[in-house]
Enzyme design. Structure first.
Site, mmCIF file in Angstrom:
data_model
loop_
_atom_site.group_PDB
_atom_site.id
_atom_site.type_symbol
_atom_site.label_atom_id
_atom_site.label_comp_id
_atom_site.label_asym_id
_atom_site.label_seq_id
_atom_site.Cartn_x
_atom_site.Cartn_y
_atom_site.Cartn_z
ATOM 1 N N ARG A 41 0.795 -1.227 0.000
ATOM 2 C CA ARG A 41 0.000 0.000 0.000
ATOM 3 C C ARG A 41 0.827 1.277 0.000
ATOM 4 O O ARG A 41 0.508 2.230 -0.691
ATOM 5 C CB ARG A 41 -0.861 0.028 1.254
ATOM 6 C CG ARG A 41 -2.056 -0.848 1.228
ATOM 7 C CD ARG A 41 -2.907 -0.507 2.424
ATOM 8 N NE ARG A 41 -3.170 0.921 2.458
ATOM 9 C CZ ARG A 41 -4.121 1.519 1.766
ATOM 10 N NH1 ARG A 41 -4.916 0.816 1.006
ATOM 11 N NH2 ARG A 41 -4.278 2.827 1.834
ATOM 12 N N ARG B 12 -9.019 1.102 4.168
ATOM 13 C CA ARG B 12 -7.867 1.995 4.019
ATOM 14 C C ARG B 12 -7.907 2.831 2.737
ATOM 15 O O ARG B 12 -7.107 2.636 1.816
ATOM 16 C CB ARG B 12 -6.566 1.196 4.086
ATOM 17 C CG ARG B 12 -6.363 0.585 5.431
ATOM 18 C CD ARG B 12 -5.080 -0.149 5.527
ATOM 19 N NE ARG B 12 -3.956 0.689 5.916
ATOM 20 C CZ ARG B 12 -2.744 0.208 6.158
ATOM 21 N NH1 ARG B 12 -2.502 -1.071 6.015
ATOM 22 N NH2 ARG B 12 -1.773 1.007 6.528
ATOM 23 N N PRO B 13 -8.817 3.787 2.672
ATOM 24 C CA PRO B 13 -8.912 4.621 1.476
ATOM 25 C C PRO B 13 -7.727 5.592 1.342
ATOM 26 O O PRO B 13 -6.911 5.712 2.260
ATOM 27 C CB PRO B 13 -10.214 5.399 1.702
ATOM 28 C CG PRO B 13 -10.453 5.372 3.163
ATOM 29 C CD PRO B 13 -9.792 4.138 3.708
ATOM 30 N N VAL B 14 -7.660 6.296 0.192
ATOM 31 C CA VAL B 14 -6.594 7.279 -0.022
ATOM 32 C C VAL B 14 -7.182 8.674 -0.278
ATOM 33 O O VAL B 14 -6.504 9.551 -0.795
ATOM 34 C CB VAL B 14 -5.652 6.870 -1.183
ATOM 35 C CG1 VAL B 14 -4.817 5.663 -0.799
ATOM 36 C CG2 VAL B 14 -6.436 6.606 -2.461
ATOM 37 N N ASP B 15 -8.453 8.861 0.094
ATOM 38 C CA ASP B 15 -9.115 10.137 -0.198
ATOM 39 C C ASP B 15 -8.404 11.348 0.424
ATOM 40 O O ASP B 15 -8.304 12.413 -0.196
ATOM 41 C CB ASP B 15 -10.602 10.095 0.225
ATOM 42 C CG ASP B 15 -10.809 9.600 1.648
ATOM 43 O OD1 ASP B 15 -9.895 8.949 2.198
ATOM 44 O OD2 ASP B 15 -11.879 9.850 2.226
ATOM 45 N N ASP C 284 -0.218 -0.574 15.570
ATOM 46 C CA ASP C 284 0.705 -1.615 15.106
ATOM 47 C C ASP C 284 1.236 -2.490 16.246
ATOM 48 O O ASP C 284 1.981 -3.437 16.011
ATOM 49 C CB ASP C 284 1.883 -0.992 14.343
ATOM 50 C CG ASP C 284 1.477 -0.511 12.958
ATOM 51 O OD1 ASP C 284 0.342 -0.779 12.533
ATOM 52 O OD2 ASP C 284 2.303 0.152 12.292
ATOM 53 N N ILE D 8 -8.298 2.836 15.083
ATOM 54 C CA ILE D 8 -7.701 3.315 13.819
ATOM 55 C C ILE D 8 -8.216 2.519 12.613
ATOM 56 O O ILE D 8 -8.624 3.089 11.605
ATOM 57 C CB ILE D 8 -6.152 3.239 13.868
ATOM 58 C CG1 ILE D 8 -5.610 3.858 15.152
ATOM 59 C CG2 ILE D 8 -5.544 3.859 12.604
ATOM 60 C CD1 ILE D 8 -5.572 5.350 15.212
#
Ligand code: UD1
Length: 432
Positions: free
Chosen positions: A102, A131-134, A317, A339
């Site tokens: 990604r 997990r968008p990228v907007d 994480d 998250i």
């Protein structure tokens, strides 16, 4: 496919050298696209994700040279690499490469800033949520870019005079969005202010490196970052910061098995929320110039409730690893994931060890059990897979973790590092 075999029940004692941070190395390597001069990075971890990014950058024309190390030496010292994008030969990042990792979507920022246009495949779904990228695209639009989505690709174009400084306000804290904004704004015309910026140490590391390359960035590490754009960037030399997630993972392993381990090169100040949770759980942590010493002698593990949050909160994480630890606590704990929406895939696998965990919306309730038993389990994503190794280290008997390629994405020499501290962990190569 390789597997990892663990025989549990032994405390960890010794020294583990902490590698360079994967999540810092990736954006730093991508930043090499911003200049035609060489970017020299030290302390780069040897990981599958790093190798994959080398391929992706190579496709754009980045020359990669591994500098002066004899085979085997990297185990102790990380590797030094030269990345040089003298000429960008291709401004398209194709699906078959971006879909494998990604973070490679972040090439959109330097390609756009330097070349004025690019075509980058949308990364697609991911094991831990949509997990968008907007937000990343919004940031580039704020700098004047026009973005279109065609056939699964983001097509980005800068105005004829190049990107222009602007105010970028993120609706939610985003690490990738902040990296993207820094790289694009570094070469934009004028001043950019990033509001609600991510404060993660990896952001500070990228900003430090960009500044060495001639950028003018202030405020990294706070939620407002100012970038005064410059016309060009030049080569630099930079050492990748130590991996706080790797350090936190081994700290949790020691808290789980008992023992006394020096995490050489680890920085307590980078662990923040995780340090507090580990201490409440009964581990003793001492930071020094050498690193971070972690101990838990004899006493049981106490239950601790945690909720993941952007830095300096408890990192998402480390959520799976902390859940593994809580499976042996003397009571019930609540682990809330704020998250990512689908980051509980380890729950089913941890249950195979005899752990008692139930899901309640965005939380998992863990009822500690007096013992775990080894079992065959399956890695599902990078951080989840190492939580299974932690459980296996404390379980009675033998565990085999399948699909360890997930581990190889983010943990350098895992079996070697744990083995040096007395654990029985071995890799079984082959088709399984
Ligand atoms: C980075 C880390 C990852 C870590 C995460 C959160 C790397 C290579 N990866 O991922 O290990 O778990 O930060 O600390 O450094 N979001 C949107 N739209 C966007 C971007 C993000 O809705 O355009 C959402 C995400 O779905 C998520 C949240 O914002 O819910 C935070 O994501 P973000 O910080 O961007 O994570 P990454 O940069 O992908």
């Amino acid at each position: 496919m390789d597997r990892i075999r663990v025989v549990g029940g032994r405390p960890l004692n010794g020294t583990i050298r902490i590698s360079g941070a994967k999540n810092a190395a990736l954006p730093l390597m991508i930043a090499s696209l911003l200049t035609d001069e060489a970017l020299t990075l030290e302390n780069v971890p040897r990981l599958a994700d790093v190798n994959m990014l080398v391929r992706i950058l190579g496709n754009h024309g980045v020359d990669y040279t591994l500098k002066g190390k004899r085979p085997g030496e990297e185990i102790q010292s990380g590797q030094t690499v030269d990345l040089r994008a003298e000429r960008i030969v291709d401004t398209t990042a194709p699906y078959d490469l971006v879909s494998r990792m990604r973070a490679s979507f972040w090439v959109i920022a330097p390609l756009l800033a330097r070349m004025g246009e690019c075509r980058v495949s949308l990364p697609g779904g991911c094991a831990i949520g949509t997990r968008p990228v907007d937000f990343l695209l919004m940031a580039l639009e704020r700098l004047g870019a026009t973005i279109g989505i065609e056939n699964g690709y983001a097509i980005a174009r800068a105005p004829s005079g190049g990107l222009r400084g602007a105010e970028i306000s993120f609706p939610k804290v985003t690490v990738g969005g902040t990296h993207t904004a820094l790289m694009a704004a570094a070469l934009a015309d004028g001043r950019t202010t990033v509001l609600n910026a991510a404060r993660e140490p990896e952001i500070v590391d990228l900003a430090d490196c960009l500044n060495k390359m001639g950028a003018r960035i202030t405020g990294a590490g706070t939620s407002t970052i100012e970038i005064q754009g410059v016309a060009r960037l030049h080569g630099a030399r930079h050492a990748v910061l130590p991996d706080r997630i790797e350090a936190g993972t081994y700290a949790m392993a020691v808290a789980m098995t008992g023992g006394d381990v020096l995490l050489e090169g680890a920085r307590a100040d980078l662990l923040c929320g995780a340090t507090e949770a580990l201490e409440q759980a009964g581990a003793k942590l001492d930071g020094s110039a050498e690193g971070l010493r972690v101990r838990r002698n004899g006493n049981g593990i106490r239950p601790v409730d945690i909720s993941t949050a952007p830095f300096p909160g408890f990192p998402t994480d480390l959520q799976a690893q902390f859940m593994a630890l809580m499976t042996r606590a003397s009571g019930s704990s609540r682990i809330t994931e704020t998250i990512f929406e689908n980051r509980f895939m380890h729950v089913g696998e941890l249950s195979r060890f005899g752990a008692k965990i139930r899901l309640d919306g965005d939380a998992a309730i863990v009822d500690g059990v007096p013992k775990l038993q080894g079992a065959p389990v399956m890695a599902t994503d990078l951080r989840a897979s190492v939580s299974l190794v932690i459980a296996a280290l404390a379980a009675e008997g033998e565990t085999t973790v399948n699909r360890v390629y997930h581990l190889d994405r983010g943990f350098e020499h895992l079996e070697h590092k744990l083995g040096q501290c007395g654990a029985i962990v071995e890799r079984i190569s082959g088709h399984g």
